[in-house]
Design a protein around this motif. Structure first.
Motif, mmCIF file in Angstrom:
data_model
loop_
_atom_site.group_PDB
_atom_site.id
_atom_site.type_symbol
_atom_site.label_atom_id
_atom_site.label_comp_id
_atom_site.label_asym_id
_atom_site.label_seq_id
_atom_site.Cartn_x
_atom_site.Cartn_y
_atom_site.Cartn_z
ATOM 1 N N ARG A 160 0.849 -1.198 0.000
ATOM 2 C CA ARG A 160 0.000 0.000 0.000
ATOM 3 C C ARG A 160 0.882 1.245 0.000
ATOM 4 O O ARG A 160 1.778 1.370 0.830
ATOM 5 N N LEU A 161 0.600 2.154 -0.922
ATOM 6 C CA LEU A 161 1.320 3.425 -1.016
ATOM 7 C C LEU A 161 0.362 4.557 -0.687
ATOM 8 O O LEU A 161 -0.756 4.609 -1.213
ATOM 9 N N PHE A 162 0.818 5.448 0.172
ATOM 10 C CA PHE A 162 0.030 6.621 0.541
ATOM 11 C C PHE A 162 0.812 7.863 0.154
ATOM 12 O O PHE A 162 1.985 8.011 0.506
ATOM 13 N N TYR A 163 0.173 8.763 -0.601
ATOM 14 C CA TYR A 163 0.837 10.005 -0.996
ATOM 15 C C TYR A 163 0.245 11.169 -0.209
ATOM 16 O O TYR A 163 -0.959 11.238 0.057
ATOM 17 N N LEU A 164 1.134 12.073 0.176
ATOM 18 C CA LEU A 164 0.775 13.247 0.966
ATOM 19 C C LEU A 164 1.416 14.450 0.280
ATOM 20 O O LEU A 164 2.615 14.685 0.414
ATOM 21 N N PHE A 165 0.613 15.222 -0.452
ATOM 22 C CA PHE A 165 1.143 16.303 -1.279
ATOM 23 C C PHE A 165 0.656 17.647 -0.751
ATOM 24 O O PHE A 165 -0.550 17.882 -0.663
ATOM 25 N N TYR A 166 1.621 18.504 -0.440
ATOM 26 C CA TYR A 166 1.313 19.874 -0.031
ATOM 27 C C TYR A 166 1.458 20.855 -1.181
ATOM 28 O O TYR A 166 1.184 22.039 -1.016
ATOM 29 N N GLU A 167 1.933 20.379 -2.327
ATOM 30 C CA GLU A 167 2.031 21.172 -3.543
ATOM 31 C C GLU A 167 1.423 20.388 -4.693
ATOM 32 O O GLU A 167 1.435 19.153 -4.685
ATOM 33 N N PRO A 168 0.900 21.085 -5.705
ATOM 34 C CA PRO A 168 0.295 20.361 -6.840
ATOM 35 C C PRO A 168 1.330 19.526 -7.586
ATOM 36 O O PRO A 168 2.520 19.851 -7.613
ATOM 37 N N SER A 169 0.870 18.457 -8.203
ATOM 38 C CA SER A 169 1.751 17.586 -8.972
ATOM 39 C C SER A 169 0.933 16.854 -10.021
ATOM 40 O O SER A 169 -0.200 16.451 -9.763
ATOM 41 N N THR A 170 1.520 16.692 -11.186
ATOM 42 C CA THR A 170 0.892 15.892 -12.245
ATOM 43 C C THR A 170 1.737 14.672 -12.557
ATOM 44 O O THR A 170 1.339 13.537 -12.342
ATOM 45 N N ARG A 171 2.953 14.900 -13.070
ATOM 46 C CA ARG A 171 3.797 13.785 -13.511
ATOM 47 C C ARG A 171 4.262 12.926 -12.342
ATOM 48 O O ARG A 171 4.215 11.693 -12.413
ATOM 49 N N THR A 172 4.715 13.544 -11.256
ATOM 50 C CA THR A 172 5.245 12.753 -10.139
ATOM 51 C C THR A 172 4.153 11.908 -9.503
ATOM 52 O O THR A 172 4.317 10.696 -9.301
ATOM 53 N N ARG A 173 3.039 12.520 -9.188
ATOM 54 C CA ARG A 173 1.981 11.765 -8.518
ATOM 55 C C ARG A 173 1.393 10.688 -9.417
ATOM 56 O O ARG A 173 1.223 9.542 -9.013
ATOM 57 N N VAL A 174 1.083 11.057 -10.669
ATOM 58 C CA VAL A 174 0.439 10.093 -11.564
ATOM 59 C C VAL A 174 1.388 8.948 -11.904
ATOM 60 O O VAL A 174 0.986 7.786 -11.962
ATOM 61 N N SER A 175 2.656 9.250 -12.135
ATOM 62 C CA SER A 175 3.597 8.185 -12.483
ATOM 63 C C SER A 175 3.821 7.241 -11.311
ATOM 64 O O SER A 175 3.911 6.022 -11.493
ATOM 65 N N PHE A 176 3.917 7.767 -10.090
ATOM 66 C CA PHE A 176 4.043 6.890 -8.924
ATOM 67 C C PHE A 176 2.778 6.060 -8.734
ATOM 68 O O PHE A 176 2.839 4.872 -8.403
ATOM 69 N N GLU A 177 1.631 6.689 -8.917
ATOM 70 C CA GLU A 177 0.375 5.961 -8.764
ATOM 71 C C GLU A 177 0.264 4.853 -9.806
ATOM 72 O O GLU A 177 -0.117 3.709 -9.482
ATOM 73 N N MET A 178 0.611 5.135 -11.047
ATOM 74 C CA MET A 178 0.564 4.121 -12.094
ATOM 75 C C MET A 178 1.616 3.044 -11.873
ATOM 76 O O MET A 178 1.358 1.847 -12.091
ATOM 77 N N ALA A 179 2.812 3.437 -11.431
ATOM 78 C CA ALA A 179 3.872 2.465 -11.185
ATOM 79 C C ALA A 179 3.465 1.471 -10.107
ATOM 80 O O ALA A 179 3.646 0.254 -10.256
ATOM 81 N N ALA A 180 2.909 1.967 -9.011
ATOM 82 C CA ALA A 180 2.482 1.068 -7.940
ATOM 83 C C ALA A 180 1.333 0.181 -8.385
ATOM 84 O O ALA A 180 1.292 -1.016 -8.059
ATOM 85 N N THR A 181 0.406 0.717 -9.144
ATOM 86 C CA THR A 181 -0.749 -0.059 -9.588
ATOM 87 C C THR A 181 -0.335 -1.167 -10.547
ATOM 88 O O THR A 181 -0.812 -2.307 -10.443
ATOM 89 N N LEU A 182 0.564 -0.867 -11.477
ATOM 90 C CA LEU A 182 1.000 -1.881 -12.435
ATOM 91 C C LEU A 182 1.728 -3.029 -11.751
ATOM 92 O O LEU A 182 1.737 -4.157 -12.251
ATOM 93 N N LEU A 183 2.342 -2.767 -10.600
ATOM 94 C CA LEU A 183 3.063 -3.803 -9.871
ATOM 95 C C LEU A 183 2.209 -4.456 -8.798
ATOM 96 O O LEU A 183 2.717 -5.251 -8.009
#
Length: 427
Positions: A160-183
């Motif tokens: 389980r991965l939990f992200y905590l973002f205090y600043e906006p993000s597109t590439r970093t958040r989405v790529s980490f989310e997709m990377a974890a999901t694919l695995l």
């Protein structure tokens, strides 16, 4: 025959139920002594299968996921582990995972350096060694990139991965989310618009999140040092997704991998870092990471007020890299292998240019591309502005979108290696 228990009661017959059906023995039932000196036989176990679920006994009395015990954060583990511990008289202080739970079988094996673990947390680009990059991260990333997504091994199943973002993000958040999901992992978290830094102390929030069964914490903070503060109180790996003007280590990893893929080497490169070099964390991390390679030359193209930090410059100098400060990108475009353009903060650059005696050149235009060698590459961490106009996207030397695509596979490899090393440390 079974003898009575110490309280003198006769041993009941547990072979059949009231309806005459065979009864399956329970591990939590009282243990009766045999008249002979032979101890009672232990139940027959099978090790966990590939899915991480363990099966007890020939009939498979229980089949429960026990990844919480693999992580080693919940003491005695799940209900089954407590029953097995009771039956086999394992001492409460003895970690049951050492003799029962093997580490998850991962195709990507972690490697530790001589000074200890490489991936306890991912906080600083200086924590990675050249050997780890060339022998672990780059080959693993290339293997994942060449594997069809439907054939990827679920190396993070049950994580389980939990992200905590205090600043906006597109590439970093989405790529980490997709990377974890694919695995095979599950992802959830809190975005920047759902919270404010002043709402709660960062360390308190991290401690609360550690009370829940997360395996990774991905954090982007609006102040430098936020990821280190989170890691100081976290029992699970913290991944720095950017901390103010400080560092962005995973961006540096994908930048270095892109150069390795595009140019075939990282030694002997001439690199122009262009734009705001004081407040852009991507250039700080990339400079720290590339300092481990030989015969590098850096051209720092920025206004005087936005020049690279002294600590980063000193680190490059100590590593043996050559440094030259220039104001016009056109003056060095014909001599470089890489142009790394940073995102232009319009108000900040305009303010810095007011104090310059001569107008600098910090954008990639037709004149710069005409001087740039054919083998060179232009990188940008994105999002971009006028410093890299879209009308040049057809030029094969513009690699910013291939660079962003590489980020997915670099982060897949990073999560797999991080999970493998965390599992090895728990054994």
């Amino acid at each position: 025959m079974l003898s009575p228990d110490p309280r003198g009661r006769p041993a009941p017959c547990r072979s059949r139920s009231a309806r005459g059906q065979p009864r399956v023995p329970c591990l939590s039932a009282p243990t009766y002594q045999l008249r002979s000196a032979v101890p009672p036989p232990r139940p027959r176990f099978r090790p966990p299968d590939d899915s991480g679920r363990h099966v007890v006994g020939a009939r498979g009395l229980w089949e429960r996921s026990c990844r919480t015990s693999v992580a080693g954060r919940f003491g005695n583990g799940c209900r089954l582990c407590r029953l097995v511990r009771r039956r086999l008289a394992v001492a409460p202080c003895e970690p049951i995972r050492k003799w029962w739970h093997p580490a998850p079988r991962l195709r990507l094996q972690a490697q530790t350096s001589q000074n200890g673990r490489v991936l306890r947390h991912v906080l600083d680009a200086r924590q990675f060694t050249r050997q780890w990059l060339e022998e672990q991260l780059f080959p693993s990333t290339l293997e994942l990139q060449q594997t069809p997504t439907d054939r990827l091994e679920k190396a993070l199943a049950g994580k389980r991965l939990f992200y905590l973002f205090y600043e906006p993000s597109t590439r970093t958040r989405v790529s980490f989310e997709m990377a974890a999901t694919l695995l095979g992992a599950t992802v959830h978290g809190i975005d920047s618009h759902e919270q404010y830094a002043q709402d709660e102390r960062l360390e308190d929030r991290i401690r609360v999140l550690n009370e829940y069964p997360h395996d990774f914490l991905l954090i982007r903070y609006d102040q430098e040092g936020g990821a280190s503060r989170a890691a100081s109180v976290s029992g699970v790996p913290v991944i720095n997704a950017g901390d103010g003007p400080g560092q962005h280590p995973t961006q540096a990893l994908l930048d270095a991998y892109t150069l390795w893929r595009e140019l075939g080497r990282l030694d002997g490169l001439s690199i122009a870092l262009v734009g705001d070099l004081s407040y852009q964390r991507s250039t700080n991390s990339l400079a720290y990471l590339l300092s481990q390679f030989r015969d590098l030359s850096f051209y720092l193209v920025s206004p005087q007020l936005l020049r690279m930090r002294d600590e980063v410059r000193d680190h490059l100098t100590k590593s043996g890299a050559k440094i030259e400060e220039v104001r016009d990108l056109r003056a060095v475009a014909g001599d470089v292998d890489v142009i790394y353009v940073t995102r232009a903060q319009t108000t900040r650059l305009e303010h810095a240019r007011r104090f310059e005696s001569d107008t600098g050149k910090y954008t990639v235009d037709a004149d710069v591309l005409a001087r740039l060698p054919t083998h060179a590459r232009v990188l940008h961490p994105l999002p971009r502005g006028p410093e890299l106009p879209p009308e040049f996207d057809a030029d094969p030397r513009i690699a910013c979108f291939r660079q962003a695509a590489n980020g997915l596979y670099v982060r897949m490899a990073l999560l797999s290696l991080l999970a493998a090393e965390t599992a090895q440390a728990a054994v």
